[in-house]
Design an enzyme around this catalytic site. Sequence first.
Site, mmCIF file in Angstrom:
data_model
loop_
_atom_site.group_PDB
_atom_site.id
_atom_site.type_symbol
_atom_site.label_atom_id
_atom_site.label_comp_id
_atom_site.label_asym_id
_atom_site.label_seq_id
_atom_site.Cartn_x
_atom_site.Cartn_y
_atom_site.Cartn_z
ATOM 1 N N GLU A 129 0.841 -1.203 0.000
ATOM 2 C CA GLU A 129 0.000 0.000 0.000
ATOM 3 C C GLU A 129 0.873 1.248 0.000
ATOM 4 O OE1 GLU A 129 -3.521 -2.076 2.729
ATOM 5 O OE2 GLU A 129 -2.152 -0.607 3.605
ATOM 6 N N CYS A 130 0.708 2.086 -0.992
ATOM 7 C CA CYS A 130 1.357 3.389 -1.103
ATOM 8 C C CYS A 130 2.882 3.285 -0.962
ATOM 9 C CB CYS A 130 0.776 4.360 -0.090
ATOM 10 S SG CYS A 130 1.072 6.102 -0.531
#
Length: 445
Positions: A324-325
């Site tokens: 994630e990110c």
Amino acid sequence: MKNIPQFLIAAPTSGAGKTTVSRGLMALLVSMGKTVQPYKCGPDYIDTKYHTAVCGRSSVNLDTFMASEEHVRELYACYAKDADALVVEGMMGMYDGYERDKGSSAEIARLLDIPVVLVVDAKSAAYSMAPLLKGFMTFRDDVQIAGVIFNKVGSPRHFSMLQEVCEELGLTCFGYVPKQKELEQNSRYLGLDFSQMGGDDSLNQLVKTLKQHIDVKLLLKRVMRPVPKCPRGGAKKAGTWNILVASNEESFSFLYKEHLDILRTLGKVKYFNPELNKAFPKKVDLVYLPGGYPEKHAERLSRAEKTLNALRDYVEAGGRVLAECGGLIYLSQGLVYDSSPTSFSVCPLAGIFNVYISMRKVDRKLSLGYRRFEYGGQALRGHEFHYTQYMQPEGGDMLMPPSVAKVYDARGNLTKTPVFRYKNVIASYTHLYWGEIDVKQLFEH
């Protein structure tokens, strides 16, 4: 039924001092011998670090866009176990949500049936506070304002004028915080600078200030509520997976408390620091790469060849990875920086996906907001907040991977946010919320 103090700290606008007052009140209650369970409205990873450091209990996020109302109530009740006080820090302005007041702090207060302590920036104002406070007192009859704390008050005389306003309105005034530069927090990136959270001296000074200027006994008396009952049954039998979670102070630091608890139901959780040059354990069933600030430590991540090679081998062997990110950044070909007005340089990273992440000034752009998409037969929701952008450098001969899902914002508008998939690796800029999804099912698609 036992009653304990329960309240939500909100403000008319961002920047009014919610975090300072929340942190101070939590610390003050702890100093009184209370076990305080902290919560934070919205998809926030930074304020929760302040809460956890002060209370000694992990702060829990409450968000009505990413989770159902029933789930939010359940979280609030179940994490309240063994606590003597429940303190929720709001987000933004009290009624600011993703669509009017949907998802706002006010909605959380209504949903949980807890009173609001309003923190108001009173700098350069006195009687003009009257219409503002009156509006918050009467705007919704299903949201109770227990009282107000004034922040950035210039003098005792200034406070006496504000007290007169409260007396006229019939609003309880719990006290004030005097204007002090040392109590103001610096901002950076997405919010507060959690790498410089302040030591015991600054926290002790804050507690001392609140003790002197806030009637804490009156506040606690006004916010007593019955202890919420957790609807969950007994602990479930843990699964058999061996799970690795990337975790350190900054590069991989955006972790929801609830996500770690969910992973523990899937099996045994161990942590690793990708900045250290160490290989993986031999048997791993899932690697979780959460968000953070890997761009601040890119060179160190790039030099950790044993870790990068172990990750590449694991991926090529079909290993599961959820990124994630910051995790997506780590899995990219590398970070692209300005070298001069006409050239750029690259700091190589894991190279799992054929995409680069731009740190160039020309590409710097804020991507912010809730996100939702369908994948693996599940409705996924999360939040996005970053300045970097994915790109293909000019002259590059490789093809960028396609997105495996269409990603929408809270209002149903199509976004440019990609969701990448390579073998058993799923990565996106979106910080997903897992509270009501099956993590295992994501990899079966």
